[in-house]
Design an enzyme around this catalytic site. Sequence first.
Site, mmCIF file in Angstrom:
data_model
loop_
_atom_site.group_PDB
_atom_site.id
_atom_site.type_symbol
_atom_site.label_atom_id
_atom_site.label_comp_id
_atom_site.label_asym_id
_atom_site.label_seq_id
_atom_site.Cartn_x
_atom_site.Cartn_y
_atom_site.Cartn_z
ATOM 1 N N THR A 1 -8.524 16.485 -6.220
ATOM 2 C CA THR A 1 -7.665 15.321 -5.975
ATOM 3 C C THR A 1 -8.423 14.012 -6.095
ATOM 4 O O THR A 1 -9.637 13.955 -5.806
ATOM 5 C CB THR A 1 -7.061 15.419 -4.551
ATOM 6 O OG1 THR A 1 -6.425 14.168 -4.221
ATOM 7 C CG2 THR A 1 -8.122 15.668 -3.499
ATOM 8 N N TYR B 1 -8.147 15.568 4.254
ATOM 9 C CA TYR B 1 -7.609 16.213 3.051
ATOM 10 C C TYR B 1 -8.596 16.069 1.887
ATOM 11 O O TYR B 1 -8.997 17.057 1.255
ATOM 12 C CB TYR B 1 -6.257 15.589 2.684
ATOM 13 C CG TYR B 1 -5.759 16.015 1.329
ATOM 14 C CD1 TYR B 1 -5.338 17.323 1.106
ATOM 15 C CD2 TYR B 1 -5.726 15.115 0.259
ATOM 16 C CE1 TYR B 1 -4.899 17.720 -0.151
ATOM 17 C CE2 TYR B 1 -5.284 15.503 -0.991
ATOM 18 C CZ TYR B 1 -4.875 16.806 -1.194
ATOM 19 O OH TYR B 1 -4.459 17.191 -2.431
HETATM 20 N N1 UFG Z 1 5.080 4.703 -0.993
HETATM 21 C C1 UFG Z 1 6.072 3.851 -0.536
HETATM 22 N N2 UFG Z 1 7.146 4.404 0.094
HETATM 23 C C2 UFG Z 1 7.284 5.738 0.299
HETATM 24 C C3 UFG Z 1 6.264 6.610 -0.183
HETATM 25 C C4 UFG Z 1 5.173 6.047 -0.827
HETATM 26 O O1 UFG Z 1 5.989 2.639 -0.690
HETATM 27 O O2 UFG Z 1 8.271 6.168 0.895
HETATM 28 C C5 UFG Z 1 3.946 4.125 -1.726
HETATM 29 C C6 UFG Z 1 2.609 4.400 -1.119
HETATM 30 O O3 UFG Z 1 2.288 3.453 -0.145
HETATM 31 C C7 UFG Z 1 1.716 4.340 -2.354
HETATM 32 C C8 UFG Z 1 2.602 4.891 -3.461
HETATM 33 O O4 UFG Z 1 3.936 4.706 -2.999
HETATM 34 O O5 UFG Z 1 1.392 3.016 -2.674
HETATM 35 C C9 UFG Z 1 2.392 6.351 -3.748
HETATM 36 O O6 UFG Z 1 2.460 7.088 -2.532
HETATM 37 P P1 UFG Z 1 2.591 8.665 -2.482
HETATM 38 O O7 UFG Z 1 2.759 9.053 -1.060
HETATM 39 O O8 UFG Z 1 3.606 9.106 -3.459
HETATM 40 O O9 UFG Z 1 1.199 9.168 -3.032
HETATM 41 P P2 UFG Z 1 -0.281 8.790 -2.554
HETATM 42 O O10 UFG Z 1 -0.821 7.857 -3.594
HETATM 43 O O11 UFG Z 1 -0.345 8.366 -1.160
HETATM 44 O O12 UFG Z 1 -0.932 10.222 -2.597
HETATM 45 C C10 UFG Z 1 -1.553 10.708 -3.705
HETATM 46 C C11 UFG Z 1 -1.469 12.222 -3.733
HETATM 47 C C12 UFG Z 1 -2.253 12.809 -2.606
HETATM 48 C C13 UFG Z 1 -3.653 12.247 -2.617
HETATM 49 C C14 UFG Z 1 -3.605 10.742 -2.561
HETATM 50 C C15 UFG Z 1 -4.976 10.136 -2.645
HETATM 51 O O13 UFG Z 1 -0.140 12.648 -3.668
HETATM 52 O O14 UFG Z 1 -2.303 14.204 -2.739
HETATM 53 O O15 UFG Z 1 -2.864 10.271 -3.672
HETATM 54 O O16 UFG Z 1 -4.933 8.796 -2.234
HETATM 55 F F1 UFG Z 1 -4.353 12.684 -1.580
#
Ligand code: UFG
Length: 331
Positions: A119, A143
């Site tokens: 990841t 994680y």
């Molecule tokens: N976001 C929102 N609203 C939501 C969900 C997400 O604004 O309801 C934003 C988050 O703040 C972020 C972006 O959308 O800026 C993407 O968020 P996600 O939760 O979809 O994904 P992440 O980037 O947090 O997570 C991903 C992978 C994980 C990994 C992580 C590493 O899915 O497995 O990147 O930072 F660990």
Amino acid sequence: MIDGKVMVTGGAGYIGSHAVLALLDAGYEVVVIDNLVTGFSWAIDRRAAFVEMAVEDVNLRNVMAEHRVRAVMHFAGSVVVPESVADPLKYYRNNTAATRSLIESAVAAGVPHFIFSSTAATYGTPERVPVAESDPTRPINPYGMSKLMTEAMLRDVAAAHPINYACLRYFNVAGADPQGRSGQSTVGATHLIKIAVEAATGKRDSVAVFGTDFPTRDGTGVRDYIHVTDLAEAHVAALKLLVERPDESHILNAGYGRGFSVLEVLDAVDRVTNMTIRRKLEGRRAGDPAELVADNGAILKTLDWAPQRDDLEGIVRDALAWERTLAERGR
Ligand code: UFG
């Protein structure tokens, strides 16, 4: 092609089920291992053999021998970042310790190739974007650390035993099988595109935007969204390389090398659905980096692979089609 099967752990889960499809479509024989805690048996393609078992089960080495397993693709694990902060030992058990047992089984059974779901969370908050494989890995949550520890185990094991490996560091995986055979089915998912298509199908009435004051073009977080089918095909390409070059192992970013902000993603969903999703502007979510985009030079150079679905609206369209399938099935 290989003389034997590919074992796919977590083959009943989101990314694993797409890897199963990509392998079967490419002509490989597959045995799925899944304990069905978060996966769904209906998500496993009927062409694959299925054994309901935990990856840490010592009997797995017998399953590997019975099915003449020549490669393991390891997807099983826990994937929710905030949960890993609240319950780190669960992540070190399900990701690190369970994988240690799985690797031990693979070594005992003489399996020569191992492909691991790593990841971008291994980088933590990157010093520069796009982030490259050689950049510092300083996870900011359990994680990411649980996955980085597995990368270290694989490095050491490959130095000591006749096994080579590929770690694919995933960026933001989204979308669904374009043929509608699988998709993201987790209840209570937290990923942006999944949440947005849930809103588009009426499962939610709005989407929260976490943070509007990041140093990005519109103030919202920027991510590198990769279509799950492209990612699955990258695993098949990685397997081919491991077989062709048994003395080499690889750590590769799996992303497209370009980012979209949260608002750009929601705009794409609006265009695809011809609707306007309600946005609720909220504060930042703990631990979210402003921008996470892959330097994907290495994967493009190393694997016989190129993105086929690098199109945000296409990713959203496939995710939405799957969400509608789930709604029709009452899930
Ligand atoms: N976001 C929102 N609203 C939501 C969900 C997400 O604004 O309801 C934003 C988050 O703040 C972020 C972006 O959308 O800026 C993407 O968020 P996600 O939760 O979809 O994904 P992440 O980037 O947090 O997570 C991903 C992978 C994980 C990994 C992580 C590493 O899915 O497995 O990147 O930072 F660990």
